[in-house]
Design an enzyme around this catalytic site. Structure first.
Site, mmCIF file in Angstrom:
data_model
loop_
_atom_site.group_PDB
_atom_site.id
_atom_site.type_symbol
_atom_site.label_atom_id
_atom_site.label_comp_id
_atom_site.label_asym_id
_atom_site.label_seq_id
_atom_site.Cartn_x
_atom_site.Cartn_y
_atom_site.Cartn_z
ATOM 1 N N LYS A 17 0.844 -1.203 0.000
ATOM 2 C CA LYS A 17 0.000 0.000 0.000
ATOM 3 C C LYS A 17 0.874 1.246 0.000
ATOM 4 O O LYS A 17 1.790 1.366 0.813
ATOM 5 C CB LYS A 17 -0.900 -0.003 1.237
ATOM 6 C CG LYS A 17 -1.729 1.258 1.431
ATOM 7 C CD LYS A 17 -1.766 1.688 2.892
ATOM 8 C CE LYS A 17 -0.416 2.137 3.372
ATOM 9 N NZ LYS A 17 -0.430 2.826 4.686
ATOM 10 N N VAL A 104 8.738 -4.558 8.694
ATOM 11 C CA VAL A 104 7.652 -4.440 9.667
ATOM 12 C C VAL A 104 7.513 -2.983 10.096
ATOM 13 O O VAL A 104 8.504 -2.257 10.199
ATOM 14 C CB VAL A 104 7.938 -5.345 10.884
ATOM 15 C CG1 VAL A 104 6.889 -5.164 11.964
ATOM 16 C CG2 VAL A 104 8.026 -6.801 10.444
ATOM 17 N N ILE A 108 3.722 0.798 4.638
ATOM 18 C CA ILE A 108 3.247 0.323 3.335
ATOM 19 C C ILE A 108 2.230 -0.810 3.480
ATOM 20 O O ILE A 108 1.980 -1.560 2.542
ATOM 21 C CB ILE A 108 4.412 -0.106 2.417
ATOM 22 C CG1 ILE A 108 5.349 -1.096 3.113
ATOM 23 C CG2 ILE A 108 5.189 1.117 1.944
ATOM 24 C CD1 ILE A 108 6.460 -1.626 2.213
ATOM 25 N N SER A 112 -1.434 -5.389 7.105
ATOM 26 C CA SER A 112 -2.810 -5.271 6.623
ATOM 27 C C SER A 112 -2.998 -6.039 5.319
ATOM 28 O O SER A 112 -4.033 -6.670 5.101
ATOM 29 C CB SER A 112 -3.168 -3.798 6.416
ATOM 30 O OG SER A 112 -3.103 -3.086 7.632
ATOM 31 N N ASP A 145 -6.282 -0.148 7.431
ATOM 32 C CA ASP A 145 -5.773 -0.409 6.080
ATOM 33 C C ASP A 145 -6.270 -1.724 5.482
ATOM 34 O O ASP A 145 -6.060 -1.973 4.293
ATOM 35 C CB ASP A 145 -4.241 -0.418 6.080
ATOM 36 C CG ASP A 145 -3.640 0.957 6.319
ATOM 37 O OD1 ASP A 145 -4.380 1.955 6.211
ATOM 38 O OD2 ASP A 145 -2.436 1.029 6.618
#
EC number: 2.7.1.148
Length: 299
Positions: A17, A104, A108, A112, A145
């Site tokens: 993301k 982690v 981004i 999720s 997210d």
């Protein structure tokens, strides 16, 4: 090309993301922040493999597995348990293997995206008669997210996301982008970044949908947008400035931090220039996470 979902959905590359723009426009009485964000995705994140089995099992491997083991609140396990609890009549024991290739707590959506992968796989494997939009809305309990990552897996399009992540608008005419991701290795707490915001009511995100049709017009439009979380994140991770400078020096048309950080992205003219930049940055900083990707798009 990146490998998308297989027909039997026994495995998936989970979404990456990217918040190309992220405006914090308010805060609810319960403490949740209201955002408006232009979000792009690439289905080239962590690798998630599923098999039916006699009892629930989860195996974690990959270059960033060690960092995730220290996080007891694993989103693969939480998503699996969410599906068991939500659909007990259709549930079966599962074996999941996650190859953790994304850093982690990096802004981004790695965790999720993993949760979205679990939900997508089990929705098909268990043959659930649940409308997708309803399931996406229910998944918000796992994190803001998760619904948008589910939309990425289902529709392969960029999104405009509002509220606390529950208002999702599909952007059906948007070009694919050549992106380089860079993370210098420092985890940044999402909660800490939001807590450190100087103010919580910034101007709304305004972007002309026509601008999404080409790289040049999108880059121009992004100049008028922000990531309101960058300033507090920079106080926690000053090296973000160096990361953004290196992306610019390597030919990025537009560089910014994604989410709460610490991953930054650069938009490049095409895939070839992005790959060349990624190789150059990796040669200069071999301990950094550097990845060249292409985002989902319809043009």
């Amino acid at each position: 090309m990146y490998k998308f979902r297989s027909k039997d959905m026994s495995h998936v590359f989970t979404p990456i993301k990217l918040n190309l723009a992220l405006h914090v426009v308010g805060q609810r009485a319960d403490g949740y922040h209201l955002i408006e964000s232009l979000v792009y995705f690439s289905l080239s994140g962590d690798y998630l493999h599923y098999e039916p089995c006699e009892s629930d099992q989860f195996v974690l491997t990959g270059p960033f597995a060690k960092e995730l083991i220290s996080h007891p609140d694993n989103l693969v396990v939480r998503a699996r348990d969410f599906m068991h609890k939500t659909f007990p009549e259709g549930a079966h024991p599962t074996f999941f293997r996650l190859v953790k290739t994304l850093p982690v707590a990096s802004g981004i959506g790695g965790g999720s995206g993993d949760a979205a992968g679990v939900i997508s796989i089990l929705r098909q494997q268990w043959n659930l008669d649940c409308p997708f939009e309803k399931l996406a809305k229910m998944s918000l309990v796992l994190g803001a997210d998760v619904p948008m990552c589910l939309f990425a897996l289902e529709y392969h399009q960029p999104l405009l996301v509002k509220g606390i992540g529950q208002e999702i608008i599909q952007l059906k005419e948007a070009c694919s982008l050549a992106i380089v991701l860079v993370n210098h290795g420092q985890e940044i707490s999402t909660q800490a970044v939001f807590k450190a915001l100087d103010k919580r009511h910034h101007p709304s995100l305004k972007i002309d949908p026509i601008a999404l049709k080409s790289v040049d017009s999108l880059v121009e439009a992004l100049q008028e947008t922000r990531n309101d979380l960058f300033s507090p994140a920079l106080k926690m991770a000053p090296q973000l400035t160096q990361v953004l400078s290196i992306l610019d020096e390597c030919g990025s048309l537009f560089s910014r931090m994604s989410g709460t950080g610490a991953t930054c992205f650069g938009i490049f003219k095409n895939q070839q220039t992005a790959q060349q930049a990624a190789l150059l940055i990796k040669s200069m900083h071999p301990n950094w996470f550097v990845k060249s990707i292409m985002t989902l798009g319809t043009i």
